[in-house]
Design a protein around this motif. Structure first.
Motif, PDB file in Angstrom:
ATOM      1  N   ALA A  18       9.939   8.077   5.031  1.00 48.87           N
ATOM      2  CA  ALA A  18       8.574   8.354   5.469  1.00 48.87           C
ATOM      3  C   ALA A  18       8.401   9.783   5.982  1.00 48.87           C
ATOM      4  CB  ALA A  18       8.172   7.359   6.565  1.00 48.87           C
TER       5      ALA A  18
ATOM      6  N   TRP B 119       5.279  13.834   8.228  1.00 48.45           N
ATOM      7  CA  TRP B 119       5.164  12.820   7.195  1.00 48.45           C
ATOM      8  C   TRP B 119       5.455  13.400   5.813  1.00 48.45           C
ATOM      9  CZ3 TRP B 119       5.277   8.320   9.247  1.00 48.45           C
ATOM     10  CH2 TRP B 119       4.550   7.996  10.396  1.00 48.45           C
TER      11      TRP B 119
ATOM     12  N   GLY C 244       1.643  11.787   1.336  1.00 49.22           N
ATOM     13  CA  GLY C 244       1.188  10.439   0.982  1.00 49.22           C
ATOM     14  C   GLY C 244       1.556   9.378   1.995  1.00 49.22           C
ATOM     15  N   HIS C 245       2.426   9.696   2.974  1.00 44.62           N
ATOM     16  CA  HIS C 245       2.884   8.654   3.895  1.00 44.62           C
ATOM     17  C   HIS C 245       2.061   8.536   5.162  1.00 44.62           C
ATOM     18  CE1 HIS C 245       6.868   7.323   2.143  1.00 44.62           C
ATOM     19  NE2 HIS C 245       6.507   8.308   1.344  1.00 44.62           N
TER      20      HIS C 245
ATOM     21  N   THR D 137      -0.954   8.046   5.672  1.00 44.09           N
ATOM     22  CA  THR D 137      -1.996   7.015   5.638  1.00 44.09           C
ATOM     23  C   THR D 137      -1.439   5.630   5.282  1.00 44.09           C
ATOM     24  OG1 THR D 137      -2.401   7.706   3.351  1.00 44.09           O
ATOM     25  CG2 THR D 137      -3.852   8.616   5.032  1.00 44.09           C
ATOM     26  N   ARG D 138      -0.124   5.546   5.065  1.00 44.39           N
ATOM     27  CA  ARG D 138       0.456   4.210   4.806  1.00 44.39           C
ATOM     28  C   ARG D 138       0.593   3.448   6.117  1.00 44.39           C
ATOM     29  NH1 ARG D 138       5.277   4.180   3.950  1.00 44.39           N
ATOM     30  NH2 ARG D 138       5.463   2.214   2.859  1.00 44.39           N
TER      31      ARG D 138
ATOM     32  N   HIS E 224       2.488   1.523   9.097  1.00 40.98           N
ATOM     33  CA  HIS E 224       3.847   1.687   9.634  1.00 40.98           C
ATOM     34  C   HIS E 224       4.178   0.621  10.667  1.00 40.98           C
ATOM     35  CE1 HIS E 224       2.789   5.760   8.176  1.00 40.98           C
ATOM     36  NE2 HIS E 224       4.007   5.681   7.701  1.00 40.98           N
TER      37      HIS E 224
ATOM     38  N   GLU F 244       7.786  -1.340   6.261  1.00 36.11           N
ATOM     39  CA  GLU F 244       6.818  -0.292   5.905  1.00 36.11           C
ATOM     40  C   GLU F 244       7.192   1.045   6.546  1.00 36.11           C
ATOM     41  OE1 GLU F 244       3.593  -2.230   7.730  1.00 36.11           O
ATOM     42  OE2 GLU F 244       2.837  -3.173   5.892  1.00 36.11           O
TER      43      GLU F 244
ATOM     44  N   ARG G 200       8.742   4.383   1.506  1.00 34.49           N
ATOM     45  CA  ARG G 200       8.108   3.751   0.352  1.00 34.49           C
ATOM     46  C   ARG G 200       9.194   3.262  -0.602  1.00 34.49           C
ATOM     47  NH1 ARG G 200       6.029   5.858  -4.697  1.00 34.49           N
ATOM     48  NH2 ARG G 200       6.940   7.880  -4.205  1.00 34.49           N
TER      49      ARG G 200
END
Ligand code: HEC
Ligand code: HEC
Ligand code: HEC
Ligand code: HEC
Ligand code: HEC
Ligand code: HEC
Ligand code: HEC
Length: 323
Positions: free
Chosen positions: A112, A124, A127-128, A130-131, A133, A138, A142
């Motif tokens: 991440a 981050w 792209g990470h 907004t994932r 956690h 998670e 990814r």
């Protein structure tokens, strides 16, 4: 290179596969290029060796990357659960950033968090941020499917081989001789002649690079559109008025000698521009450092790096990004 024991036990490492004995000039400098280090065991990372204990926390999750002896350990603490892995691959060891891949329960993950030279620290991975956690699964990163992980290793190493169960069998980390000089097997054993890459025009040369650096056609068809395409040099250069598919003076290798990477002063590129412009329209504004105005640096959100726009042009202040 320092190799963590587990990597050594399970993997066969190859080494610039014997080209250097007969081609020492290219071999001696190529091994120090960012491309040759595009993939390394994380314990060898110049960034991590300089910062052997890197913390990062956000969203209630604590991340840490530590280098000790010959291992780089990535650890994650989320609430009461934690995860730690001592064998990590580092992708990218050049000027822009470094991302980590590791295995967890037999699956591959993209960590991440990544290292950014501009921050001299972690943030981050693109792209990470907004994932979600919230749980550990998670939070670590990814999960990559088999196809994607092979693609990552495919562009960042040379001749990686996987067994049918998805285990990495052998690898030559980084972009080495045979990534660009193809079909060298017979040349090494029986000295059969090699294709000569020197003096190729831009169109033919792009076929050598487009396995990894996306072609104009790929970006034109699939994007990305807007500022994120600044890093797709073929797309940007071909869109510029300077480009001519058959004119060798605008090939990538005119400005980037493929076997060496030296940080060049801006004036280094002047003669490359003047090979065409000396006789034609001359700049009304300046006589040197052409690239500083005509190849503007463009910051890409989230990557903490300003890429060089290869769409050579008159860049006006306040102008929107030409796509
Ligand atoms: C046993 C010595 C030997 C080894 C090993 C070897 N080469 Fe060569 N290579 C030569 C010689 C000699 C030539 C020049 C003869 C010729 O034109 O074919 C050559 C020519 C070439 C050329 C074309 C040069 C030109 O000017 O036409 C390329 C490219 C090349 N080698 C790349 C490689 C790569 C990549 C490897 C490793 C996979 C490699 N070689 C391994 C001896 C070797
Ligand atoms: C096997 C995949 C692959 C091929 C083929 C490839 N590249 Fe690269 N290239 C990469 C990767 C990955 C990086 C990022 C290295 C890093 O920052 O760690 C890179 C970085 C670069 C850089 C920036 C670093 C530097 O050395 O200044 C240049 C310039 C470059 N490539 C040019 C080329 C050109 C020109 C060709 C074709 C002659 C080519 N590449 C072929 C994968 C490849
Ligand atoms: C199609 C080939 C290709 C694939 C697939 C690929 N990369 Fe790359 N990667 C490149 C090239 C080329 C560069 C250098 C680009 C540049 O400097 O413009 C690069 C650069 C990087 C960098 C340096 C930082 C940056 O953003 O420039 C990192 C980190 C990275 N890649 C990680 C990964 C990871 C992780 C994967 C898999 C999830 C992956 N790459 C898949 C070709 C590829
Ligand atoms: C990123 C792609 C790339 C990598 C990696 C690479 N080369 Fe090259 N090589 C080229 C290109 C492109 C040329 C033509 C250079 C020019 O136009 O000035 C070339 C030229 C050569 C030549 C001169 C003959 C010819 O084809 O013009 C030799 C010999 C050679 N390379 C050997 C090697 C060896 C040995 C390695 C590994 C240590 C290596 N190269 C790694 C792209 C690469
Ligand atoms: C292969 C030859 C070639 C090379 C190399 C080249 N150019 Fe050009 N350039 C052209 C041509 C042809 C045009 C379009 C006709 C004209 O305006 O003269 C052009 C146009 C331009 C323009 C005007 C663009 C516009 O949108 O109106 C600028 C500015 C420029 N070049 C700067 C540069 C700089 C700076 C470099 C080096 C980084 C460079 N060029 C390298 C051939 C070249
Ligand atoms: C300080 C910024 C700067 C530098 C450095 C610079 N230029 Fe320019 N250049 C400009 C600007 C601004 C224009 C547009 C002038 C106008 O039309 O108002 C321009 C215009 C041009 C044009 C188009 C001329 C025309 O009549 O259409 C070319 C070609 C060009 N530059 C090439 C070069 C080259 C080659 C160099 C390096 C020797 C260079 N520039 C250095 C800012 C710069
Ligand atoms: C006219 C000269 C010129 C040509 C042609 C050229 N580049 Fe560049 N490139 C540059 C300059 C200038 C930089 C910035 C170098 C620096 O900051 O030290 C750069 C930087 C890069 C970088 C590093 C990332 C970045 O954005 O700074 C990559 C990767 C790259 N170029 C790839 C390519 C590829 C692939 C081609 C062929 C499609 C190419 N370049 C053609 C001048 C050129």
């Amino acid at each position: 290179m320092i190799l963590p024991q587990v990597l050594l036990q399970s993997l066969v490492f190859m080494n610039a596969r014997d080209c250097g004995g007969c081609h020492p000039r290219q071999a001696q400098t190529q091994r120090d290029t960012p491309m040759a280090h595009a993939l390394i065991p994380a314990a060898d990372s110049k960034f991590l060796q300089l910062h052997p204990d890197l913390p990062f926390s956000a969203g209630g999750v604590k991340y840490r990357i530590q280098v000790a002896a010959s291992a780089a350990t990535f650890s994650v603490v989320s609430g009461r659960s934690s995860f730690s892995v001592p064998h990590v691959w580092a992708f990218g060891n050049g000027i822009t950033g470094q991302t980590y891949l590791f295995q967890r329960n037999a699956s591959w993950y993209e960590a991440a968090v990544s290292f950014y030279p501009a921050l001299q620290g972690l943030d981050w991975t693109p792209g990470h941020s907004t994932r979600p956690h919230t749980d550990l699964e998670e939070a670590v990163g990814r999960r990559l499917d088999n196809v994607e992980v092979r693609r990552c290793f495919g562009c960042h190493s040379t001749g990686a081989k996987w067994d049918p169960s998805g285990r990495l069998e052998s690898i030559e980390p980084g972009v080495r001789c045979e990534a660009c000089h193809r079909n060298a097997e017979a040349h090494r054993s029986t000295r059969s002649p090699m294709a000569r890459l020197g003096g190729l025009g831009p169109e033919d040369l792009s076929a050598v690079c487009n396995d990894c650096h996306p072609s104009w056609a790929e970006v034109a068809a699939n994007g990305p559109r807007g500022v994120p395409n600044v890093r797709h040099q073929f797309y940007r250069l071909i869109e510029s008025r300077c480009y001519d598919a058959l004119d060798k003076r605008i090939s990538c290798t005119v400005c980037h000698e493929p076997h060496s990477h030296t940080v060049r002063p801006a004036a280094f590129y002047d003669s490359k521009c003047q090979s065409c412009h000396a006789a034609g329209k001359i700049c009304p504004v300046a006589k040197s450092d052409c690239v500083t105005c005509h190849m503007p640096k463009t910051e890409m959100p989230g990557l903490h790096f300003a890429f060089t726009d290869h769409r050579i042009r008159i860049a006006r202040p306040g102008q929107s990004y030409p796509d």
